[in-house]
Design a protein around this motif. Structure first.
Motif, PDB file in Angstrom:
ATOM      1  N   SER A  38      49.623  89.890  36.942  1.00  0.00           N
ATOM      2  CA  SER A  38      51.041  90.244  36.930  1.00  0.00           C
ATOM      3  C   SER A  38      51.880  89.181  37.628  1.00  0.00           C
ATOM      4  CB  SER A  38      51.249  91.600  37.608  1.00  0.00           C
ATOM      5  OG  SER A  38      52.616  91.922  37.687  1.00  0.00           O
ATOM      6  N   ASP A  39      51.396  88.691  38.761  1.00  0.00           N
ATOM      7  CA  ASP A  39      52.127  87.632  39.469  1.00  0.00           C
ATOM      8  C   ASP A  39      52.171  86.355  38.640  1.00  0.00           C
ATOM      9  OD1 ASP A  39      52.648  89.275  41.573  1.00  0.00           O
ATOM     10  OD2 ASP A  39      51.463  88.177  43.056  1.00  0.00           O
ATOM     11  N   LEU A  40      51.086  86.033  37.950  1.00  0.00           N
ATOM     12  CA  LEU A  40      51.067  84.846  37.105  1.00  0.00           C
ATOM     13  C   LEU A  40      52.089  84.980  35.976  1.00  0.00           C
ATOM     14  CD1 LEU A  40      49.884  82.120  36.254  1.00  0.00           C
ATOM     15  CD2 LEU A  40      48.076  83.373  35.030  1.00  0.00           C
ATOM     16  N   ARG A  41      52.173  86.149  35.366  1.00  0.00           N
ATOM     17  CA  ARG A  41      53.149  86.364  34.290  1.00  0.00           C
ATOM     18  C   ARG A  41      54.575  86.181  34.801  1.00  0.00           C
ATOM     19  NH1 ARG A  41      49.349  90.676  32.481  1.00  0.00           N
ATOM     20  NH2 ARG A  41      50.459  92.124  33.856  1.00  0.00           N
ATOM     21  N   GLN A  42      54.848  86.675  36.001  1.00  0.00           N
ATOM     22  CA  GLN A  42      56.182  86.507  36.573  1.00  0.00           C
ATOM     23  C   GLN A  42      56.496  85.036  36.836  1.00  0.00           C
ATOM     24  OE1 GLN A  42      56.726  89.009  40.029  1.00  0.00           O
ATOM     25  NE2 GLN A  42      55.872  90.793  39.001  1.00  0.00           N
ATOM     26  N   MET A  43      55.511  84.302  37.345  1.00  0.00           N
ATOM     27  CA  MET A  43      55.721  82.882  37.632  1.00  0.00           C
ATOM     28  C   MET A  43      55.968  82.086  36.349  1.00  0.00           C
ATOM     29  SD  MET A  43      55.742  82.135  40.820  1.00  0.00           S
ATOM     30  CE  MET A  43      55.355  82.911  42.385  1.00  0.00           C
ATOM     31  N   ARG A  44      55.268  82.423  35.293  1.00  0.00           N
ATOM     32  CA  ARG A  44      55.495  81.734  34.011  1.00  0.00           C
ATOM     33  C   ARG A  44      56.938  81.908  33.557  1.00  0.00           C
ATOM     34  NH1 ARG A  44      50.665  84.875  31.024  1.00  0.00           N
ATOM     35  NH2 ARG A  44      48.854  83.530  31.412  1.00  0.00           N
ATOM     36  N   GLU A  45      57.421  83.140  33.607  1.00  0.00           N
ATOM     37  CA  GLU A  45      58.790  83.402  33.174  1.00  0.00           C
ATOM     38  C   GLU A  45      59.797  82.667  34.065  1.00  0.00           C
ATOM     39  OE1 GLU A  45      59.752  84.757  30.513  1.00  0.00           O
ATOM     40  OE2 GLU A  45      58.068  85.993  29.818  1.00  0.00           O
ATOM     41  N   ALA A  46      59.513  82.620  35.361  1.00  0.00           N
ATOM     42  CA  ALA A  46      60.393  81.898  36.279  1.00  0.00           C
ATOM     43  C   ALA A  46      60.457  80.422  35.920  1.00  0.00           C
ATOM     44  CB  ALA A  46      59.911  82.080  37.721  1.00  0.00           C
ATOM     45  N   MET A  47      59.323  79.846  35.527  1.00  0.00           N
ATOM     46  CA  MET A  47      59.295  78.442  35.158  1.00  0.00           C
ATOM     47  C   MET A  47      60.221  78.172  33.975  1.00  0.00           C
ATOM     48  SD  MET A  47      57.898  75.496  35.951  1.00  0.00           S
ATOM     49  CE  MET A  47      59.287  74.527  35.394  1.00  0.00           C
ATOM     50  N   LEU A  48      60.180  79.030  32.988  1.00  0.00           N
ATOM     51  CA  LEU A  48      61.037  78.828  31.818  1.00  0.00           C
ATOM     52  C   LEU A  48      62.504  79.098  32.143  1.00  0.00           C
ATOM     53  CD1 LEU A  48      58.967  80.142  28.781  1.00  0.00           C
ATOM     54  CD2 LEU A  48      59.157  77.833  29.724  1.00  0.00           C
ATOM     55  N   TRP A  49      62.754  80.002  33.067  1.00  0.00           N
ATOM     56  CA  TRP A  49      64.133  80.259  33.470  1.00  0.00           C
ATOM     57  C   TRP A  49      64.756  79.007  34.087  1.00  0.00           C
ATOM     58  CZ3 TRP A  49      65.884  81.927  38.748  1.00  0.00           C
ATOM     59  CH2 TRP A  49      67.257  82.209  38.764  1.00  0.00           C
ATOM     60  N   LYS A  50      63.955  78.194  34.734  1.00  0.00           N
ATOM     61  CA  LYS A  50      64.478  76.996  35.380  1.00  0.00           C
ATOM     62  C   LYS A  50      65.001  75.952  34.385  1.00  0.00           C
ATOM     63  CE  LYS A  50      63.723  78.572  39.417  1.00  0.00           C
ATOM     64  NZ  LYS A  50      64.870  79.018  40.241  1.00  0.00           N
ATOM     65  N   VAL A  51      64.564  75.999  33.130  1.00  0.00           N
ATOM     66  CA  VAL A  51      65.067  75.045  32.138  1.00  0.00           C
ATOM     67  C   VAL A  51      66.145  75.668  31.253  1.00  0.00           C
ATOM     68  CG1 VAL A  51      62.853  73.840  32.101  1.00  0.00           C
ATOM     69  CG2 VAL A  51      63.340  75.541  30.355  1.00  0.00           C
ATOM     70  N   ASP A  52      66.337  76.962  31.386  1.00  0.00           N
ATOM     71  CA  ASP A  52      67.288  77.658  30.526  1.00  0.00           C
ATOM     72  C   ASP A  52      68.723  77.240  30.843  1.00  0.00           C
ATOM     73  OD1 ASP A  52      67.921  79.578  28.518  1.00  0.00           O
ATOM     74  OD2 ASP A  52      68.535  80.986  30.072  1.00  0.00           O
ATOM     75  N   GLY A  53      69.486  76.973  29.780  1.00  0.00           N
ATOM     76  CA  GLY A  53      70.906  76.677  29.944  1.00  0.00           C
ATOM     77  C   GLY A  53      71.236  75.235  30.265  1.00  0.00           C
TER      78      GLY A  53
END
Length: 204
Positions: free
Chosen positions: A12-27
């Motif tokens: 679960s923590d790994l899944r959250q970290m993956r999404e956070a990584m992609l959020w950093k490039v968004d926008g």
């Protein structure tokens, strides 16, 4: 069962970290997600590419479940570092899409194995591992690079936070100038009273 609980907790923590990584490039625009932002060339989309390569490897060949997509050899000296930046021919969609496909393959491996399932990491000094070792390693590695990405994104537009829903509230330039000045005063005062240890305080 503690094993099932621990696996789901780490996963679960790994899944959250993956999404956070992609959020950093968004926008961000193409230039900002690709350009080097440190003296060693660290860049946002390159971090996504790097994580996709190594997560694919760790949850793939390590457990004899090779990735369906080709990977560069881990011991190819000529390709070393190529996973940390993105050429002009690689699109944002390709890099992010590959990362998401890697998640699917990794998740299938994690679901299929128990925490004590054996694996083999030929590039580690102690190559015999279990799924537990690899889950902890990839969680640590992903979290480390999300931290890098957080700092890079802050340099670009001041955006910080661990996820979209926890984004730090925006402040104007005057707020941050005053905040940094306060930290600078504390650092200068500490250096002045350190008895000459470490770097000297800057000359006013």
């Amino acid at each position: 069962m503690i094993g099932d609980f621990a696996k789901e907790y780490l996963h679960s923590d790994l899944r959250q970290m993956r999404e956070a990584m992609l959020w950093k490039v968004d926008g961000l625009g193409e230039y900002d997600i690709r350009r080097p932002l440190t003296m060693t060339g660290t860049n946002l989309l390159g971090l996504v590419k790097h994580l996709s390569v190594w997560e694919s490897r760790y949850f793939g060949e390590v457990f004899d479940r090779p990735s369906p997509e080709p990977l560069p050899r881990w011991d190819d000296v000529g390709e070393r570092g190529a996973d940390l930046w993105v050429t002009e021919h690689e699109t944002r969609e390709e890099v992010i899409g590959r990362y998401r496909r890697v998640w699917e393959h990794s998740d299938a491996t994690i679901a299929a194995l128990t925490l004590d399932s054996p694996g083999f990491v030929p590039w580690w000094p102690r190559p015999d591992v279990q799924l537990f070792n690899v889950l902890v390693h990839m969680l640590t590695e992903t979290g480390r690079h999300v931290g890098h990405a957080d700092i890079l994104r802050e340099q670009l537009d001041g955006s910080t936070g661990t996820a979209a829903e926890y984004a730090a509230p925006p402040h104007d330039a005057a707020f941050w100038e005053a905040h940094c000045a306060r930290i600078e005063r504390a650092a200068t005062a500490a250096a002045a009273t350190s008895g000459g240890r470490g770097d000297a305080a800057p000359t006013p």
